[in-house]
Design a protein around this motif. Structure first.
Motif, PDB file in Angstrom:
ATOM      1  N   GLY A  68      21.427   5.561  64.506  1.00 13.17           N
ATOM      2  CA  GLY A  68      22.017   5.681  63.176  1.00 13.17           C
ATOM      3  C   GLY A  68      22.017   7.074  62.589  1.00 13.17           C
ATOM      4  N   ASP A  84      22.097  13.042  60.340  1.00 10.90           N
ATOM      5  CA  ASP A  84      20.836  13.040  59.603  1.00 10.90           C
ATOM      6  C   ASP A  84      19.768  13.719  60.446  1.00 10.90           C
ATOM      7  N   GLY A 191      13.840   6.407  57.097  1.00  8.91           N
ATOM      8  CA  GLY A 191      14.779   5.442  56.544  1.00  8.91           C
ATOM      9  C   GLY A 191      16.056   5.247  57.333  1.00  8.91           C
ATOM     10  N   ILE A 192      16.214   5.979  58.438  1.00 11.25           N
ATOM     11  CA  ILE A 192      17.436   5.872  59.235  1.00 11.25           C
ATOM     12  C   ILE A 192      17.250   4.808  60.317  1.00 11.25           C
ATOM     13  N   ASN A 193      18.229   3.953  60.462  1.00 13.84           N
ATOM     14  CA  ASN A 193      18.232   2.945  61.518  1.00 13.84           C
ATOM     15  C   ASN A 193      19.680   2.561  61.820  1.00 13.84           C
ATOM     16  N   LYS A 194      19.861   1.647  62.734  1.00 11.86           N
ATOM     17  CA  LYS A 194      21.218   1.300  63.154  1.00 11.86           C
ATOM     18  C   LYS A 194      22.048   0.671  62.031  1.00 11.86           C
ATOM     19  N   ARG A 196      22.240   1.717  59.068  1.00 11.15           N
ATOM     20  CA  ARG A 196      22.879   2.827  58.371  1.00 11.15           C
ATOM     21  C   ARG A 196      24.195   3.182  59.054  1.00 11.15           C
ATOM     22  N   LYS A 199      26.848   0.326  58.562  1.00 14.65           N
ATOM     23  CA  LYS A 199      27.427   0.373  57.206  1.00 14.65           C
ATOM     24  C   LYS A 199      28.451   1.499  57.111  1.00 14.65           C
ATOM     25  N   PHE A 200      28.145   2.639  57.701  1.00 10.86           N
ATOM     26  CA  PHE A 200      29.078   3.765  57.726  1.00 10.86           C
ATOM     27  C   PHE A 200      30.391   3.354  58.398  1.00 10.86           C
ATOM     28  N   GLU A 223      17.148  -4.022  62.362  1.00  6.55           N
ATOM     29  CA  GLU A 223      17.809  -3.797  61.068  1.00  6.55           C
ATOM     30  C   GLU A 223      19.308  -4.052  61.154  1.00  6.55           C
ATOM     31  N   TYR A 227      21.320  -6.871  59.051  1.00  3.53           N
ATOM     32  CA  TYR A 227      22.290  -6.401  58.067  1.00  3.53           C
ATOM     33  C   TYR A 227      23.647  -7.086  58.199  1.00  3.53           C
TER      34      TYR A 227
END
Length: 270
Positions: A68, A84, A191-194, A196, A199-200, A223, A227
């Motif tokens: 992510g 990121d 806080g970054i994961n797949k 994220r 969603k992008f 995650e 999600y």
């Protein structure tokens, strides 16, 4: 059927145990694209060892790397691309403590950043092979903040190292544990994961959350599957992921489990 965003993990999901995309899997993913759905790779792998699968599938959608932390369209200068990162000072500090922490090998990476602190003779493709002095992971060569740092740890030191990393740098990084035979830790921006990355992708294509289907097999897919509207664990997935998922493929990644499930889910012609 309404247009779907299909987020596919690579290892243990799209790839079989020989790290190959089978003809059947390729056929189904092509059919999904032809039917108007959006197929995107969402992987923990660096770009350097995932580009070949992107090219093999022949897709033109954005790809998510480093769990992510990187979203981009390979071979293009895309104005929506993001990366990121976390402070390179963390890398420098860990290099200084390498012997104390029992780190056998480490690498820092970004989209085009590839540095390793030793010549790779042991861990196949997952650690970069270095051939030039400028490819060494040193304070002099690391001039930018990385998206990921991977460390091969002595197995008996793993829990101790995780605790120290979380205590000292927990406000700035995530500490991930790779599955498989090697004792490898991966640092990523806090806080970054797949999820994220997914969603992008969904925002880019104006796809509603309930119209996203994702496939995975390991802890780093947790995650993402939680999600999306429909999260599918592979039959060979971890128990934790199976318990979280909306469904489980009847077949494993060595039995074209993703292709079998997706073909039925999307009602694609056999």
């Amino acid at each position: 059927m309404k247009q779907k965003l299909i987020a596919i993990d690579l290892d243990g999901t799209t790839l079989n145990s020989q790290s190959e995309i089978t003809p059947r899997t390729k056929e189904v993913l092509h059919a999904a694209s032809q039917a108007g759905h959006i197929v995107s790779i969402v992987t923990g792998r660096p770009y350097r060892i995932s580009q070949q699968f992107y090219d093999d599938l022949g897709i033109k959608t954005p790809m998510i790397n480093f769990n992510g932390a990187l979203g981009h369209i390979p071979h293009e200068n895309w104005n929506k691309e993001y990366a990121d990162t976390f402070s390179r000072d963390i890398v420098f500090e860990l290099l200084e403590k390498r012997n104390e922490l029992g780190i056998k090998m480490s690498a820092a990476e970004g989209k085009t950043l590839v540095l390793s602190d030793t010549v790779n003779n042991n861990v196949n493709e997952f650690f970069p092979v270095i051939t030039q002095p400028e490819q060494l992971l040193t304070a002099k060569n690391l001039r930018q903040d990385p998206s990921a740092m991977t460390m091969w740890i002595e197995p008996e030191n793993k829990q101790n190292v995780i605790q120290k990393l979380q205590k000292e740098f927990g406000d700035y990084i995530n500490v991930g544990i790779w599955g498989g035979p090697y004792s490898i830790l991966e640092l990523s921006p806090k806080g970054i994961n797949k999820a994220r990355g997914v969603k992008f992708l969904a925002d880019n294509y104006n796809i509603a959350r309930e119209d996203i289907i994702a496939f995975g097999d390991e802890h780093n897919d947790t995650e993402m599957l939680d999600y999306v509207g429909w999260g599918v664990s592979m039959q060979n997935g971890t128990t934790e992921l199976k318990n979280l998922a909306n469904d489980i493929t009847p077949l494993t990644n060595d039995q074209d489990g993703l292709a079998d499930y997706l073909s039925n889910y999307l009602n694609l012609a056999k």
